[in-house]
Enzyme design. Structure first.
Site, PDB file in Angstrom:
ATOM      1  N   HIS A  74       0.690  -1.038   0.074  1.00 42.97           N
ATOM      2  CA  HIS A  74       0.034   0.016   0.085  1.00 42.97           C
ATOM      3  C   HIS A  74       0.877   1.131  -0.046  1.00 42.97           C
ATOM      4  CE1 HIS A  74      -3.434  -2.298   2.027  1.00 42.97           C
ATOM      5  NE2 HIS A  74      -3.121  -2.943   0.894  1.00 42.97           N
ATOM      6  N   TYR A 197      -7.753   3.663   9.710  1.00 41.84           N
ATOM      7  CA  TYR A 197      -7.548   3.763  11.093  1.00 41.84           C
ATOM      8  C   TYR A 197      -8.482   4.988  11.771  1.00 41.84           C
ATOM      9  CZ  TYR A 197      -2.895   1.287  11.383  1.00 41.84           C
ATOM     10  OH  TYR A 197      -1.985   0.237  11.359  1.00 41.84           O
ATOM     11  N   PRO A 289      -1.117  -3.022  19.624  1.00 39.01           N
ATOM     12  CA  PRO A 289      -0.862  -3.067  18.130  1.00 39.01           C
ATOM     13  C   PRO A 289      -1.166  -2.134  17.295  1.00 39.01           C
ATOM     14  CG  PRO A 289      -3.055  -4.143  18.959  1.00 39.01           C
ATOM     15  CD  PRO A 289      -2.296  -3.617  20.298  1.00 39.01           C
ATOM     16  N   LYS A 293       3.657  -2.621  15.384  1.00 45.35           N
ATOM     17  CA  LYS A 293       5.241  -2.474  15.554  1.00 45.35           C
ATOM     18  C   LYS A 293       5.945  -3.976  16.224  1.00 45.35           C
ATOM     19  CE  LYS A 293       6.551   1.154  14.046  1.00 45.35           C
ATOM     20  NZ  LYS A 293       6.327   0.722  12.689  1.00 45.35           N
ATOM     21  N   TYR A 381       5.873   4.600  11.049  1.00 45.45           N
ATOM     22  CA  TYR A 381       5.198   3.421  10.738  1.00 45.45           C
ATOM     23  C   TYR A 381       5.711   2.600   9.727  1.00 45.45           C
ATOM     24  CZ  TYR A 381       0.736   1.278   9.470  1.00 45.45           C
ATOM     25  OH  TYR A 381      -0.323   0.300   9.376  1.00 45.45           O
TER      26      TYR A 381
HETATM   27  P1  FAD Z   1       5.480 -15.037  19.767  1.00 44.91           P
HETATM   28  O1  FAD Z   1       4.898 -14.672  18.373  1.00 44.91           O
HETATM   29  O2  FAD Z   1       4.520 -14.750  20.898  1.00 44.91           O
HETATM   30  O3  FAD Z   1       6.115 -16.361  19.747  1.00 44.91           O
HETATM   31  C1  FAD Z   1       6.459 -17.177  20.892  1.00 44.91           C
HETATM   32  C2  FAD Z   1       6.385 -18.694  20.809  1.00 44.91           C
HETATM   33  O4  FAD Z   1       7.061 -19.250  21.833  1.00 44.91           O
HETATM   34  C3  FAD Z   1       5.049 -19.020  20.760  1.00 44.91           C
HETATM   35  O5  FAD Z   1       5.119 -19.954  19.414  1.00 44.91           O
HETATM   36  C4  FAD Z   1       4.762 -19.911  21.776  1.00 44.91           C
HETATM   37  O6  FAD Z   1       3.999 -21.026  21.640  1.00 44.91           O
HETATM   38  C5  FAD Z   1       6.311 -20.117  22.101  1.00 44.91           C
HETATM   39  N1  FAD Z   1       6.392 -20.609  23.697  1.00 44.91           N
HETATM   40  C6  FAD Z   1       5.847 -19.876  24.713  1.00 44.91           C
HETATM   41  N2  FAD Z   1       5.926 -20.657  25.888  1.00 44.91           N
HETATM   42  C7  FAD Z   1       6.767 -21.780  25.590  1.00 44.91           C
HETATM   43  C8  FAD Z   1       7.451 -22.904  26.205  1.00 44.91           C
HETATM   44  N3  FAD Z   1       7.274 -23.039  27.491  1.00 44.91           N
HETATM   45  N4  FAD Z   1       8.129 -23.821  25.498  1.00 44.91           N
HETATM   46  C9  FAD Z   1       8.338 -23.827  24.420  1.00 44.91           C
HETATM   47  N5  FAD Z   1       7.695 -22.609  23.729  1.00 44.91           N
HETATM   48  C10 FAD Z   1       6.903 -21.800  24.199  1.00 44.91           C
HETATM   49  N6  FAD Z   1       3.138  -6.592  15.183  1.00 44.91           N
HETATM   50  C11 FAD Z   1       3.429  -6.060  13.800  1.00 44.91           C
HETATM   51  O7  FAD Z   1       4.622  -5.902  13.683  1.00 44.91           O
HETATM   52  N7  FAD Z   1       2.660  -5.606  12.932  1.00 44.91           N
HETATM   53  C12 FAD Z   1       1.305  -5.812  13.374  1.00 44.91           C
HETATM   54  O8  FAD Z   1       0.429  -5.575  12.599  1.00 44.91           O
HETATM   55  C13 FAD Z   1       0.664  -6.463  14.318  1.00 44.91           C
HETATM   56  N8  FAD Z   1      -0.692  -6.672  14.805  1.00 44.91           N
HETATM   57  C14 FAD Z   1      -0.831  -7.153  15.887  1.00 44.91           C
HETATM   58  C15 FAD Z   1      -2.299  -7.501  15.803  1.00 44.91           C
HETATM   59  C16 FAD Z   1      -2.747  -8.601  17.057  1.00 44.91           C
HETATM   60  C17 FAD Z   1      -4.057  -8.483  17.275  1.00 44.91           C
HETATM   61  C18 FAD Z   1      -1.764  -8.877  17.890  1.00 44.91           C
HETATM   62  C19 FAD Z   1      -2.391  -9.662  19.056  1.00 44.91           C
HETATM   63  C20 FAD Z   1      -0.301  -8.497  17.844  1.00 44.91           C
HETATM   64  C21 FAD Z   1       0.058  -7.777  16.750  1.00 44.91           C
HETATM   65  N9  FAD Z   1       1.507  -7.582  16.434  1.00 44.91           N
HETATM   66  C22 FAD Z   1       1.709  -6.865  15.322  1.00 44.91           C
HETATM   67  C23 FAD Z   1       2.403  -8.282  17.282  1.00 44.91           C
HETATM   68  C24 FAD Z   1       3.122  -9.429  17.044  1.00 44.91           C
HETATM   69  O9  FAD Z   1       2.069 -10.394  16.848  1.00 44.91           O
HETATM   70  C25 FAD Z   1       4.117  -9.834  18.176  1.00 44.91           C
HETATM   71  O10 FAD Z   1       4.677  -8.925  18.557  1.00 44.91           O
HETATM   72  C26 FAD Z   1       4.805 -11.065  17.582  1.00 44.91           C
HETATM   73  O11 FAD Z   1       4.335 -12.362  17.478  1.00 44.91           O
HETATM   74  C27 FAD Z   1       6.094 -11.331  18.441  1.00 44.91           C
HETATM   75  O12 FAD Z   1       6.929 -12.500  18.080  1.00 44.91           O
HETATM   76  P2  FAD Z   1       7.835 -13.271  19.032  1.00 44.91           P
HETATM   77  O13 FAD Z   1       8.588 -14.250  18.164  1.00 44.91           O
HETATM   78  O14 FAD Z   1       8.549 -12.385  19.965  1.00 44.91           O
HETATM   79  O15 FAD Z   1       6.703 -14.031  20.140  1.00 44.91           O
HETATM   80  C1  DHB Z   2      -3.147  -5.375  11.243  1.00 45.77           C
HETATM   81  C2  DHB Z   2      -2.734  -5.110  12.624  1.00 45.77           C
HETATM   82  C3  DHB Z   2      -2.519  -3.988  13.393  1.00 45.77           C
HETATM   83  O1  DHB Z   2      -1.899  -4.016  14.538  1.00 45.77           O
HETATM   84  C4  DHB Z   2      -2.310  -2.949  12.517  1.00 45.77           C
HETATM   85  O2  DHB Z   2      -1.698  -1.735  13.100  1.00 45.77           O
HETATM   86  C5  DHB Z   2      -2.521  -2.930  11.048  1.00 45.77           C
HETATM   87  C6  DHB Z   2      -2.917  -3.961  10.635  1.00 45.77           C
HETATM   88  C7  DHB Z   2      -3.640  -6.408  10.735  1.00 45.77           C
HETATM   89  O3  DHB Z   2      -3.659  -7.308  11.349  1.00 45.77           O
HETATM   90  O4  DHB Z   2      -3.732  -6.524   9.501  1.00 45.77           O
END
Ligand code: FAD
Ligand code: DHB
Length: 388
Positions: A74, A197, A289, A293, A381
């Site tokens: 986009h 947004y 979210p 980020k 962003y």
């Molecule tokens: P996670 O993805 O949480 O991975 C951790 C892993 O560790 C999991 O697979 C879990 O099962 C595993 N684990 C936990 N405990 C154990 C254990 N005891 N033993 C073995 N494994 C274990 N971020 C963005 O950048 N852009 C976005 O648009 C965005 N939108 C979002 C929208 C929503 C609704 C949400 C909820 C989050 C959003 N985020 C976004 C945030 C993003 O999803 C997280 O920041 C990201 O998943 C972090 O990655 P991670 O690898 O640190 O942790």
């Molecule tokens: C999405 C999630 C976000 O947190 C955001 O700021 C924009 C888009 C998404 O899931 O598409």
């Protein structure tokens, strides 16, 4: 069974899997342990937006083929408030950078598919960490004892890694918001060519996308609310109201096939290193979210960690390991600031005084009328500069 590996990684989120790829490229032996199944991690619906450098990193690792074909690119975002829309032209504001929408679980699928199967163990139970203050930390599971040189705690906010650090050594900062997001996936054609947004009296709403057939939408709600209170009719009704505009635009509806509610917090654990344990991603920090980020900050951490480990194994120097936390925290706090800013700017918070509400409206008016303010929002962003 006793095993040995140079770097033991806990968690197959974006942080753990990307780190495994970066270490593999550097010739460092790594094993990733995950408590859930491959099917579960590949179907958990979360983030959608990738920063430009994250896309470039995935492409440079040879992991961008499907992304290049299937992601949505986009030229900005739309801010909607007061029944009006305001397009922010990111390529113009940032010197050519764009927004990439590609679901987190698609990134996860690509990362898993490209790693040798023996680098990941799924369904691992009872993970615990030991000997973190020695040169040979150990990960114990229900079945194995894995001796490591280093452990990367990439296990998200609730994982065991951060909890393995003594409580009196943890330096943390936190704020919890009095609202959450109800997220849905709907079989509906796109209502708009970019993300919207919206700030509205009834609360925040966000229109995003997943494919030409599937739209992703979010509505501000009570974090303790029950999904049972949200019928499809009520969700569409709220979305129509919060996205209302005087322009010739309407929201396209379709069958909703996924719903979830997430609470929102900002959290930073500045103790990102404890002996031979390094925390990365959501294990060390959480952002609400609204700024999109979280995944991108997780990716940035492991780029810094992989560089530090590569230097250690190449010439025995620990300097980059010693500065790991400080290097990451600079970017993390900027990500925290931007995520907090976007969240407070766009959500309705009943705990705020009317005065503060008017300040947010003035801020929005300022953003859409000032090129400099738009530039500041856009450069955050699309992602602050990141070398990889
Ligand atoms: P996670 O993805 O949480 O991975 C951790 C892993 O560790 C999991 O697979 C879990 O099962 C595993 N684990 C936990 N405990 C154990 C254990 N005891 N033993 C073995 N494994 C274990 N971020 C963005 O950048 N852009 C976005 O648009 C965005 N939108 C979002 C929208 C929503 C609704 C949400 C909820 C989050 C959003 N985020 C976004 C945030 C993003 O999803 C997280 O920041 C990201 O998943 C972090 O990655 P991670 O690898 O640190 O942790
Ligand atoms: C999405 C999630 C976000 O947190 C955001 O700021 C924009 C888009 C998404 O899931 O598409």
């Amino acid at each position: 069974m006793k095993r040995k590996v140079q770097v033991g990684i806990i968690g197959t989120g974006p942080a753990g899997l990307l780190l495994a790829h970066l270490l593999k490229r550097a010739g460092i032996e790594a094993l990733v342990l995950e408590s859930r199944s491959r099917e579960q991690i590949e179907s958990t619906i979360r983030a959608g937006v990738l920063e430009q450098w994250t896309v470039d990193l995935l492409i440079s690792l040879g992991l961008g083929e499907r992304l290049k074909r299937e992601a949505h690119f986009h030229d900005g975002i739309t801010l909607r408030f007061g029944r009006g829309s305001h397009h922010l032209d990111f390529p113009e504001l940032t010197g050519g950078k764009r927004v990439t929408v590609y679901a987190q679980h698609e990134v996860i699928k690509d990362l898993v598919a490209a790693l040798p199967a023996d680098m990941i163990q799924f369904g691992v139970k009872n993970v615990s960490l030991h000997g973190l203050d020695t040169d040979h930390p150990t990960i114990r599971t229900a079945e194995d004892e894995i001796d490591c040189d280093f452990i990367a705690g990439c296990d998200g906010f609730h994982g065991p890694s951060r909890q393995a650090i003594p409580a009196n050594a943890l330096k943390t900062y936190e704020t919890v918001y009095p609202f959450g997001w109800l997220g849905i996936l709907a079989e509906a054609p796109p209502s708009h060519h970019e993300l919207i947004y919206a700030r509205h009296e009834r609360g925040f709403a966000l229109l995003s996308t997943r494919s030409p057939e599937v739209q992703r939408l979010y509505i501000q709600c009570d974090p303790a609310d029950d999904l049972a209170n949200w019928s499809d009719d009520r969700i569409w009704n709220e979305l129509h109201q919060r996205l209302e505009t005087d322009e010739d635009w309407s929201l396209t509806e379709g069958p909703i096939f996924q719903k979830n509610i997430v609470a929102m917090r900002s959290f930073v654990c500045e103790t990102m290193r404890w002996g031979r344990l390094f925390l990365a991603g959501d294990a060390a920090h959480i952002v609400p979210p609204t700024g999109a980020k979280g995944l991108n900050l997780a990716a940035a951490d492991v780029v810094v960690l992989a560089r530090a480990l590569t230097r250690f194994y190449a010439d025995g120097k620990e300097d980059l390991l010693d500065t790991y936390a400080a290097t990451c925290l600079e970017r993390i706090w900027r990500g925290e600031r931007f995520s907090w800013y976007m969240t407070t700017l766009l959500h309705r918070n009943d705990a705020e005084e009317d005065f503060v509400r008017r300040i947010h409206m003035a801020d929005l008016d300022y953003v859409v009328s000032s090129h400099a303010a738009q530039q500041a929002l856009a450069e955050n962003y699309v992602g602050l500069p990141m070398a990889f």
